[in-house]
Design a protein around this motif. Structure first.
Motif, PDB file in Angstrom:
ATOM      1  N   LYS A   1       4.250  -1.463 -14.082  1.00 14.86           N
ATOM      2  CA  LYS A   1       5.117  -0.785 -13.130  1.00 14.86           C
ATOM      3  C   LYS A   1       6.528  -1.384 -13.123  1.00 14.86           C
ATOM      4  O   LYS A   1       6.720  -2.525 -13.564  1.00 14.86           O
ATOM      5  CB  LYS A   1       4.517  -0.885 -11.724  1.00 14.86           C
ATOM      6  CG  LYS A   1       3.169  -0.169 -11.605  1.00 14.86           C
ATOM      7  CD  LYS A   1       2.617  -0.236 -10.190  1.00 14.86           C
ATOM      8  CE  LYS A   1       1.407   0.698 -10.046  1.00 14.86           C
ATOM      9  NZ  LYS A   1       0.900   0.721  -8.651  1.00 14.86           N
TER      10      LYS A   1
ATOM     11  N   GLU B   1      -6.175 -13.360   0.852  1.00 14.44           N
ATOM     12  CA  GLU B   1      -6.152 -12.519  -0.353  1.00 14.44           C
ATOM     13  C   GLU B   1      -5.557 -13.272  -1.530  1.00 14.44           C
ATOM     14  O   GLU B   1      -6.041 -13.170  -2.654  1.00 14.44           O
ATOM     15  CB  GLU B   1      -5.289 -11.282  -0.083  1.00 14.44           C
ATOM     16  CG  GLU B   1      -6.060 -10.044   0.303  1.00 14.44           C
ATOM     17  CD  GLU B   1      -5.170  -8.809   0.212  1.00 14.44           C
ATOM     18  OE1 GLU B   1      -4.135  -8.784   0.905  1.00 14.44           O
ATOM     19  OE2 GLU B   1      -5.510  -7.892  -0.550  1.00 14.44           O
TER      20      GLU B   1
ATOM     21  N   ASP C   1      -2.139  -5.375 -10.326  1.00 18.44           N
ATOM     22  CA  ASP C   1      -1.008  -4.606 -10.880  1.00 18.44           C
ATOM     23  C   ASP C   1       0.075  -5.556 -11.370  1.00 18.44           C
ATOM     24  O   ASP C   1       0.304  -6.621 -10.773  1.00 18.44           O
ATOM     25  CB  ASP C   1      -0.377  -3.706  -9.795  1.00 18.44           C
ATOM     26  CG  ASP C   1      -1.134  -2.404  -9.597  1.00 18.44           C
ATOM     27  OD1 ASP C   1      -2.123  -2.168 -10.321  1.00 18.44           O
ATOM     28  OD2 ASP C   1      -0.728  -1.630  -8.699  1.00 18.44           O
TER      29      ASP C   1
ATOM     30  N   GLY D   1      -1.500  -4.403   3.974  1.00 16.85           N
ATOM     31  CA  GLY D   1      -2.933  -4.124   4.060  1.00 16.85           C
ATOM     32  C   GLY D   1      -3.553  -4.850   5.243  1.00 16.85           C
ATOM     33  O   GLY D   1      -2.852  -5.424   6.081  1.00 16.85           O
TER      34      GLY D   1
ATOM     35  N   ALA E   1       0.838  -1.199   0.000  1.00 18.22           N
ATOM     36  CA  ALA E   1       0.000   0.000   0.000  1.00 18.22           C
ATOM     37  C   ALA E   1       0.879   1.257   0.000  1.00 18.22           C
ATOM     38  O   ALA E   1       0.556   2.241  -0.675  1.00 18.22           O
ATOM     39  CB  ALA E   1      -0.917  -0.013   1.227  1.00 18.22           C
TER      40      ALA E   1
ATOM     41  N   ASN F   1      -7.561 -14.009  -5.038  1.00 18.18           N
ATOM     42  CA  ASN F   1      -7.174 -13.229  -6.222  1.00 18.18           C
ATOM     43  C   ASN F   1      -6.260 -13.978  -7.191  1.00 18.18           C
ATOM     44  O   ASN F   1      -5.854 -13.419  -8.213  1.00 18.18           O
ATOM     45  CB  ASN F   1      -6.484 -11.937  -5.783  1.00 18.18           C
ATOM     46  CG  ASN F   1      -7.412 -11.061  -4.967  1.00 18.18           C
ATOM     47  OD1 ASN F   1      -8.599 -10.941  -5.294  1.00 18.18           O
ATOM     48  ND2 ASN F   1      -6.904 -10.472  -3.896  1.00 18.18           N
TER      49      ASN F   1
ATOM     50  N   ASN G   1       1.458   2.271  -3.324  1.00 18.51           N
ATOM     51  CA  ASN G   1       0.218   2.387  -4.105  1.00 18.51           C
ATOM     52  C   ASN G   1      -0.102   1.162  -4.973  1.00 18.51           C
ATOM     53  O   ASN G   1      -0.710   1.291  -6.035  1.00 18.51           O
ATOM     54  CB  ASN G   1       0.250   3.628  -5.009  1.00 18.51           C
ATOM     55  CG  ASN G   1       0.357   4.895  -4.191  1.00 18.51           C
ATOM     56  OD1 ASN G   1      -0.367   5.051  -3.203  1.00 18.51           O
ATOM     57  ND2 ASN G   1       1.271   5.782  -4.575  1.00 18.51           N
ATOM     58  N   ALA G   2       0.333  -0.017  -4.545  1.00 22.08           N
ATOM     59  CA  ALA G   2       0.035  -1.221  -5.323  1.00 22.08           C
ATOM     60  C   ALA G   2      -1.428  -1.611  -5.142  1.00 22.08           C
ATOM     61  O   ALA G   2      -2.015  -1.412  -4.072  1.00 22.08           O
ATOM     62  CB  ALA G   2       0.936  -2.362  -4.864  1.00 22.08           C
ATOM     63  N   LYS G   3      -2.009  -2.164  -6.217  1.00 25.72           N
ATOM     64  CA  LYS G   3      -3.366  -2.691  -6.164  1.00 25.72           C
ATOM     65  C   LYS G   3      -3.369  -4.108  -6.722  1.00 25.72           C
ATOM     66  O   LYS G   3      -2.515  -4.463  -7.536  1.00 25.72           O
ATOM     67  CB  LYS G   3      -4.301  -1.811  -6.996  1.00 25.72           C
ATOM     68  CG  LYS G   3      -4.558  -0.468  -6.321  1.00 25.72           C
ATOM     69  CD  LYS G   3      -5.296   0.510  -7.189  1.00 25.72           C
ATOM     70  CE  LYS G   3      -5.241   1.898  -6.528  1.00 25.72           C
ATOM     71  NZ  LYS G   3      -3.845   2.402  -6.331  1.00 25.72           N
ATOM     72  N   VAL G   4      -4.328  -4.899  -6.262  1.00 26.33           N
ATOM     73  CA  VAL G   4      -4.455  -6.275  -6.769  1.00 26.33           C
ATOM     74  C   VAL G   4      -4.628  -6.231  -8.293  1.00 26.33           C
ATOM     75  O   VAL G   4      -5.424  -5.434  -8.803  1.00 26.33           O
ATOM     76  CB  VAL G   4      -5.652  -6.991  -6.098  1.00 26.33           C
ATOM     77  CG1 VAL G   4      -5.966  -8.301  -6.809  1.00 26.33           C
ATOM     78  CG2 VAL G   4      -5.360  -7.231  -4.621  1.00 26.33           C
TER      79      VAL G   4
ATOM     80  N   ASP H   1      -2.051  -9.741  -3.494  1.00 25.01           N
ATOM     81  CA  ASP H   1      -2.390  -9.321  -2.130  1.00 25.01           C
ATOM     82  C   ASP H   1      -1.535  -8.130  -1.717  1.00 25.01           C
ATOM     83  O   ASP H   1      -0.446  -7.910  -2.260  1.00 25.01           O
ATOM     84  CB  ASP H   1      -2.170 -10.478  -1.147  1.00 25.01           C
ATOM     85  CG  ASP H   1      -0.731 -10.954  -1.140  1.00 25.01           C
ATOM     86  OD1 ASP H   1      -0.356 -11.749  -2.021  1.00 25.01           O
ATOM     87  OD2 ASP H   1       0.037 -10.505  -0.268  1.00 25.01           O
ATOM     88  N   ILE H   2      -2.057  -7.375  -0.755  1.00 25.63           N
ATOM     89  CA  ILE H   2      -1.352  -6.184  -0.266  1.00 25.63           C
ATOM     90  C   ILE H   2      -0.723  -6.528   1.081  1.00 25.63           C
ATOM     91  O   ILE H   2      -1.416  -6.755   2.070  1.00 25.63           O
ATOM     92  CB  ILE H   2      -2.320  -4.986  -0.140  1.00 25.63           C
ATOM     93  CG1 ILE H   2      -3.000  -4.724  -1.497  1.00 25.63           C
ATOM     94  CG2 ILE H   2      -1.575  -3.746   0.356  1.00 25.63           C
ATOM     95  CD1 ILE H   2      -2.053  -4.474  -2.664  1.00 25.63           C
TER      96      ILE H   2
END
Lengths: 236, 236
Positions: free
Chosen positions: A148, A213, A105, A206, A97, A217, A100-103, A202-203
């Motif tokens: 990224k 997660e 990415d 998070g 996080a 995912n 700024n990572a998101k599932v 997964d984060i």
């Protein structure tokens, strides 16, 4: 035309590789050594020869052989048998996080891959343990693909201790996974360029546990991983 | 006469192996693959063929390649080239005050070797991560040699976190080191019996740091390790 004609694509889990195998139409090969767990799929894609090797299954517990030991065996036998121009490690991973990572990415490893669970506090051994392998230059490629670039950090646990996170932060790690640095070590021994492509499941920093997660995912992230890995092969 | 005619002796550090190489008069062999770091010494001892393989040096930092990744590469190439009847992993290790270990004590791995730094909290993967490989039956041998028998636990760090110690205690680990379980994993794939012999350089749950104790006691422990490893080969 690119100098990269033969790519060894090293992967840990069958679920991560399924969409790539189907999309490119790779075919399962006969084993060089029937006792080795490694599974090899191959085929041509555009002008390139692709050898996709999975770590294979653990016969005792029926799961994919994940982590660094199995990846060393995989990549070494792949180099021995297929003499690749580039070693690509594709897989799923944890993101952060704080970065700024998101599932879903996608990251290419840049500029380094490290180990975060090999703490050896004796001069020389410390640096050996951390690894810090330089990756194939990929900043232009990340722009072309809209993905990224980030430092990838490898450890043999799916979870993390506070010390793991501290070590990963020390070298600005943005991707936490279980194979890349070990594969880069073997690639480095043989002087073969190495690059990792990782999809976030997964984060790490998070609120959910990594296991929950990851399982939720895995399919989605593996689908995006497959699409972007094929795009990557197209531009290499 | 024993069925064990060919022994692959897998070791991480040159300093640990020096006295064995000299005492048996093993000779350095030409490399099968000049890029591999592994160094092979061989010779006959009594009626047995001995192949002693070191992980070799890291060219970047000038230290021995220690830990599980390098050990996998070592043992796999050893099996490929020498087809051993038994795989023996000799090295130094940490012992525990709670198990009355003292510097210079020798342990044979019994009944299992485990990993303590592969935490993967998903059913099936959990057990795969822990490893728990059964070792070559050695209780009679420990009595003959006057050495100890104990569970050996492997991780890629020389130090330990509280969680590492908790995991090691869960399965009554008495010896903490950095290679055995990875070597046992490869031995298990090929159906070859595996045994570890470990000399204690430091007390994990003692007051000194592992690094200081390890460096202070490495030469002494390696000497005892060499003597007992040769006695072990004599009775196998």
């Amino acid at each position: 035309m690119s100098d990269i004609r033969t790519i060894l694509l090293v992967m840990a889990m069958h679920d991560e590789a399924k969409s790539i195998i189907e999309s490119i139409g790779l075919k399962l090969q006969k084993k060089h050594n029937s006792k080795l767990p490694t599974e090899t799929f191959s085929g041509k894609y555009n002008d390139k020869q692709i050898w996709l090797q999975l770590n294979g299954k653990c016969p005792r517990f029926g799961v994919d052989n994940i982590g660094t030991d199995a990846s060393v065996l995989n990549v070494y036998t792949g180099i021995e048998n297929h003499n690749p121009d580039l070693i690509l490690n594709a897989g799923t991973a944890g993101g952060f996080a704080r970065a700024n990572a998101k599932v879903g990415d996608i990251y290419l490893s840049y500029p380094y891959v490290y180990h975060h669970d090999r703490r050896i506090n004796i001069p020389g051994f410390t640096e050996y343990g951390i690894g810090k392998y330089t990756c194939y230059p990929c900043l232009d490629i990340t722009k072309k693909l809209g993905v990224k670039a980030g430092v990838v950090s490898t450890g043999n646990s799916l979870d993390h201790t506070p010390l793991d996170l501290e070590i990963i932060e020390q070298y600005n790690g943005e991707v936490k996974e279980m194979e890349a640095a070990a594969i880069a070590w073997v690639a480095n021994i043989f002087g073969i360029p190495f690059l990792a492509i990782k999809a976030i499941t997964d984060i790490v920093d998070g609120s959910e546990t990594t296991e929950d997660e990851f399982l939720k995912n895995l399919n989605y992230a593996s689908k995006v991983l497959g699409e972007k890995t094929i795009e990557l092969i197209e531009v290499l």
